[in-house]
Design an enzyme around this catalytic site. Structure first.
Site, short mmCIF file in Angstrom:
data_model
loop_
_atom_site.label_atom_id
_atom_site.label_comp_id
_atom_site.label_asym_id
_atom_site.label_seq_id
_atom_site.Cartn_x
_atom_site.Cartn_y
_atom_site.Cartn_z
CG HIS A 1 -9.13 -8.78 2.41
ND1 HIS A 1 -7.77 -8.72 3.44
CD2 HIS A 1 -10.15 -9.12 3.25
CE1 HIS A 1 -8.46 -8.74 4.42
NE2 HIS A 1 -9.72 -8.65 4.60
CG ASP B 1 -1.25 -6.65 4.01
OD1 ASP B 1 -1.49 -5.33 3.52
OD2 ASP B 1 -1.94 -7.00 4.86
CG ASN C 1 -6.61 -0.06 0.34
OD1 ASN C 1 -5.44 0.14 -0.11
ND2 ASN C 1 -6.40 -0.68 1.58
CG HIS D 1 -1.81 -1.10 1.45
ND1 HIS D 1 -1.23 -2.48 1.82
CD2 HIS D 1 -3.00 -1.27 0.88
CE1 HIS D 1 -2.24 -3.20 1.89
NE2 HIS D 1 -3.40 -2.70 1.25
CG HIS E 1 -3.41 -10.57 3.37
ND1 HIS E 1 -3.22 -9.28 3.41
CD2 HIS E 1 -4.57 -10.90 2.97
CE1 HIS E 1 -4.66 -8.85 3.16
NE2 HIS E 1 -5.31 -9.60 2.98
O1 DOR Z 1 -3.99 -4.98 7.76
C1 DOR Z 1 -4.31 -4.49 6.81
N1 DOR Z 1 -4.08 -3.15 6.10
N2 DOR Z 1 -5.06 -5.35 5.72
C2 DOR Z 1 -5.66 -5.03 4.78
O2 DOR Z 1 -6.17 -5.95 4.16
C3 DOR Z 1 -5.54 -3.66 4.56
C4 DOR Z 1 -4.35 -2.91 4.94
C5 DOR Z 1 -4.35 -1.19 4.82
O3 DOR Z 1 -4.80 -0.80 3.81
O4 DOR Z 1 -3.98 -0.81 5.80
#
Ligand code: DOR
Length: 435
Positions: free
Chosen positions: A189, A315, A104, A72, A242
């Site tokens: 997911h 992740d 996201n 991310h 994950h």
């Molecule tokens: O722990 C997580 N954080 N799992 C996810 O699926 C999304 C991610 C996030 O975007 O912070």
């Protein structure tokens, strides 16, 4: 002192280094010449420019640039946590030269323009190679499918609603049908939200002791089982993000045995930690999927050793210190991972779970195979990109703010001593990071 470099045209010769390239079946000592856009094993002396930077590779390993299938970078929308430039520095420090970024962001990556921006911005800031997993539904709201063909046309390598599963059966089937037609990967997911209710940790002795109503570990496997049935009907390529439980891995193994195009990844925190780490209420152990039981962890370790788990992906989920200070229930899910992923795998080598070649494979040939990208994850295969990282397997380090280069420091491994430091990273033949 670690240093980052803008791309320069100067060549580098790494001499007498152990090259581990599983995709090309190479594991031997060699000299490696890196020049813009090119990488050559055992070059002729006449081909090494006089002004080449020379690195003594004795005791070091040279691996193809590592690939992280789940990252991310938070741009656009959450740049206070991370952006493509800061995330790229974290990647380079971890030897990672290719990342798949998740959609996201805000707005979500659900249009061709938003997808195209990621690659363009990565080039502008001289970041690592950024591949995009675009949103499967508009706004990741799980209601209307995105135009998968248009997203792929803009460069997306996969679709996903990461953070959330695509729960609706009919919509999931429709997405998989499109993916099958387009030869596009679906990344899930896996979480049955009607079972998990978004609870902050796994249900078990630790959640009970903390007085937190946890989510059942079965919420993940139930979703993987549903998905695998739909993959069987549609023939799509499907990847579990994950993956963290024994039940999920059982479903993946069964799907692979049937010849379905099903792959999965595990994350370093699920391989090294269990839900007992949450006992003190430290939010650096809060992520989704949450940390699991020791029994689940042991099954994952068996899965990376026997190859039923295809790749390790971090992740990498940056959050600010202020957000993570909100308490276990309120703090956002997620931990960073780029700078520590390969060292985490070397911890498992030290523990005798896997050997060093398998550790390399899990972040090179393994993820390249998931992406079906013959140009990534290798240096000796014809047509390979000139991405490389050098690892000093004997150099131990303690994870601290000094070893973390992204904007956020929410690592589950802070204070932990780890084996094997990435000491140099090259993208497209150019030195970009050196300790
Ligand atoms: O722990 C997580 N954080 N799992 C996810 O699926 C999304 C991610 C996030 O975007 O912070």
């Amino acid at each position: 002192m670690p240093e980052f470099f803008e791309p320069r045209d100067r060549a580098t010769l790494v001499s007498g280094v152990r090259v581990i390239d599983i995709a090309a079946d190479v594991d031997r000592s060699a000299d490696v010449l890196l020049a813009p856009g090119r990488i050559t094993l055992d070059p002729r002396a006449a081909d090494v420019p006089d002004d080449a930077l020379r690195i003594d590779g004795a005791g070091l390993w040279a691996l193809p640039g590592l690939i992280d299938l789940q990252v991310h970078f938070r741009q656009p929308g959450f740049e206070h946590k991370e952006d493509i430039a800061s995330g790229s520095r974290a990647a380079l420090a971890g030897g990672v030269t290719t990342v798949v970024v998740m959609p996201n962001t805000k707005p979500t990556l659900d249009t061709a323009e938003a997808v195209a921006f990621q690659g363009a911005e990565a080039q502008r800031v001289h970041g690592v190679r950024v591949l995009v997993a675009a949103a499967a539904t508009e706004g990741i709201a799980g209601k209307r499918l995105t135009d998968h063909a248009a997203l792929q046309g803009a460069g997306a390598v996969a679709v996903t609603d990461d953070g959330y599963p695509l729960s609706d059966d009919a919509l999931m089937r429709a997405s998989l049908e499109q993916c099958a037609k387009l030869d596009l990967l679906f990344m899930q997911h896996a979480e049955d939200m009607s079972l998990s209710h978004g609870e902050p940790m796994t249900r078990g002795a630790t959640s009970e002791a903390l007085g937190v109503s946890g989510q059942p570990a079965d919420a993940e496997g139930a979703m993987v089982e549903r998905d695998v049935a739909l993959v069987g009907e549609t023939g799509a390529r499907y990847h579990v993000l994950h993956l963290s439980t024994a039940r999920s891995l059982r479903a993946v193994r069964a799907a692979k045995a049937k010849g379905l195009a099903v792959t999965c990844e595990a994350s370093p925190h699920h391989l090294l930690l269990t839900d007992e780490a949450c006992a003190g209420g430290d939010t650096h152990f809060k992520m989704n999927p949450p940390l699991r039981s020791e029994a689940d962890r042991q099954v994952l370790l068996a899965g990376i050793a026997d190859r039923s788990i295809d790749a390790v992906a971090t992740d990498h989920a940056p959050h600010s210190a202020e957000e993570k200070a909100r308490g276990f229930r309120e703090a956002p899910f997620g931990v960073i991972g780029l700078e520590t992923a390969f060292a985490a795998l070397l911890s498992l080598v030290e523990q005798g779970v896997i050997d060093d070649r398998r550790a390399a494979e899990l972040m090179t040939a393994g993820p390249a195979h998931v992406l079906r990208r013959a140009d990534l994850g290798s240096i000796a295969r014809p047509g390979s990109v000139a991405d490389l990282c050098l690892v000093d397997p004997a150099r131990r380090f303690t994870v601290s703010e000094q070893t973390l280069f992204g904007r956020s420091k929410n690592s589950a491994f802070l204070g932990r001593e780890m084996p094997g430091r990435v000491v140099a990273t090259f993208v497209d033949g150019r030195l970009r990071y050196r300790v």
